[in-house]
Write an enzyme that holds these catalytic residues in place. Sequence first.
Site, PDB file in Angstrom:
ATOM      1  N   THR A   1       0.865  -1.175   0.000  1.00  0.00           N
ATOM      2  CA  THR A   1       0.000   0.000   0.000  1.00  0.00           C
ATOM      3  C   THR A   1       0.901   1.225   0.000  1.00  0.00           C
ATOM      4  OG1 THR A   1      -0.144   0.028   2.414  1.00  0.00           O
ATOM      5  CG2 THR A   1      -1.921  -1.104   1.226  1.00  0.00           C
ATOM      6  N   SER A   2       0.356   2.337  -0.454  1.00  0.00           N
ATOM      7  CA  SER A   2       1.161   3.560  -0.559  1.00  0.00           C
ATOM      8  C   SER A   2       1.390   4.229   0.781  1.00  0.00           C
ATOM      9  CB  SER A   2       0.485   4.550  -1.505  1.00  0.00           C
ATOM     10  OG  SER A   2       0.411   3.983  -2.787  1.00  0.00           O
ATOM     11  N   THR A   3       0.432   4.082   1.709  1.00  0.00           N
ATOM     12  CA  THR A   3       0.569   4.728   3.009  1.00  0.00           C
ATOM     13  C   THR A   3       0.149   3.776   4.113  1.00  0.00           C
ATOM     14  OG1 THR A   3      -1.691   5.594   3.109  1.00  0.00           O
ATOM     15  CG2 THR A   3      -0.052   6.961   1.972  1.00  0.00           C
TER      16      THR A   3
ATOM     17  N   GLN B   1      -3.726   2.916   4.761  1.00  0.00           N
ATOM     18  CA  GLN B   1      -4.504   2.033   3.901  1.00  0.00           C
ATOM     19  C   GLN B   1      -4.539   0.602   4.432  1.00  0.00           C
ATOM     20  OE1 GLN B   1      -2.357   2.784   0.254  1.00  0.00           O
ATOM     21  NE2 GLN B   1      -3.780   4.377  -0.352  1.00  0.00           N
TER      22      GLN B   1
END
Length: 189
Positions: free
Chosen positions: A8-10, A13
């Site tokens: 996930t990007s962050t 999430q």
Amino acid sequence: MIVGYARTSTTDQKAGLEAQLRDLRAAGCEDIYQEEVSSVDTVNREKLAEVMRFVRKDDVLVVSKLDRLARSVSHLNDLVKEIEGKGASLRILDMSIDTATPNGRLMLNLLGSIAQFEREIMLERQREGIAKAKADGKYKGRKPTARAQSSEVLKLVKVEGMAAADVAARLRISRASVYRILSDAATPG
């Protein structure tokens, strides 16, 4: 061996990461590498580098979605070349693509190109929207998070004697921001 990779990007999430892990387990992944890092941050995608080193002959690397693995068509091609060079294959669950087959390789290239095209169009629209909002005086940019903590930075450095690097780590801001705040405080005006 069937090996999974989830990203996930962050760290916000969590649900997305949990869904990926669920799908990878359902696909029979015996080992899953996971990380929370932006796809454009190629330097810090340590788990991707780790899984790429781990994959060997006859292994299958499984991802839930194409965008969880590669940031562009060229990056995807590099990864697939490396995977296939080891005698392994790539499986993308949501597209039912398996590079162990000729049809899978064809579909991967077609869909990868389409995904990159869609991303470039979305970014172009975003830039146009931001430019219009700026022209209308509605876009101010993001809120300066580090400067909002100026008093805490000054207290930690000047009162408690903390080093700039330690202050940055504690407040989750960059060292450059700490130095900028200290410089601003030292400049009369």
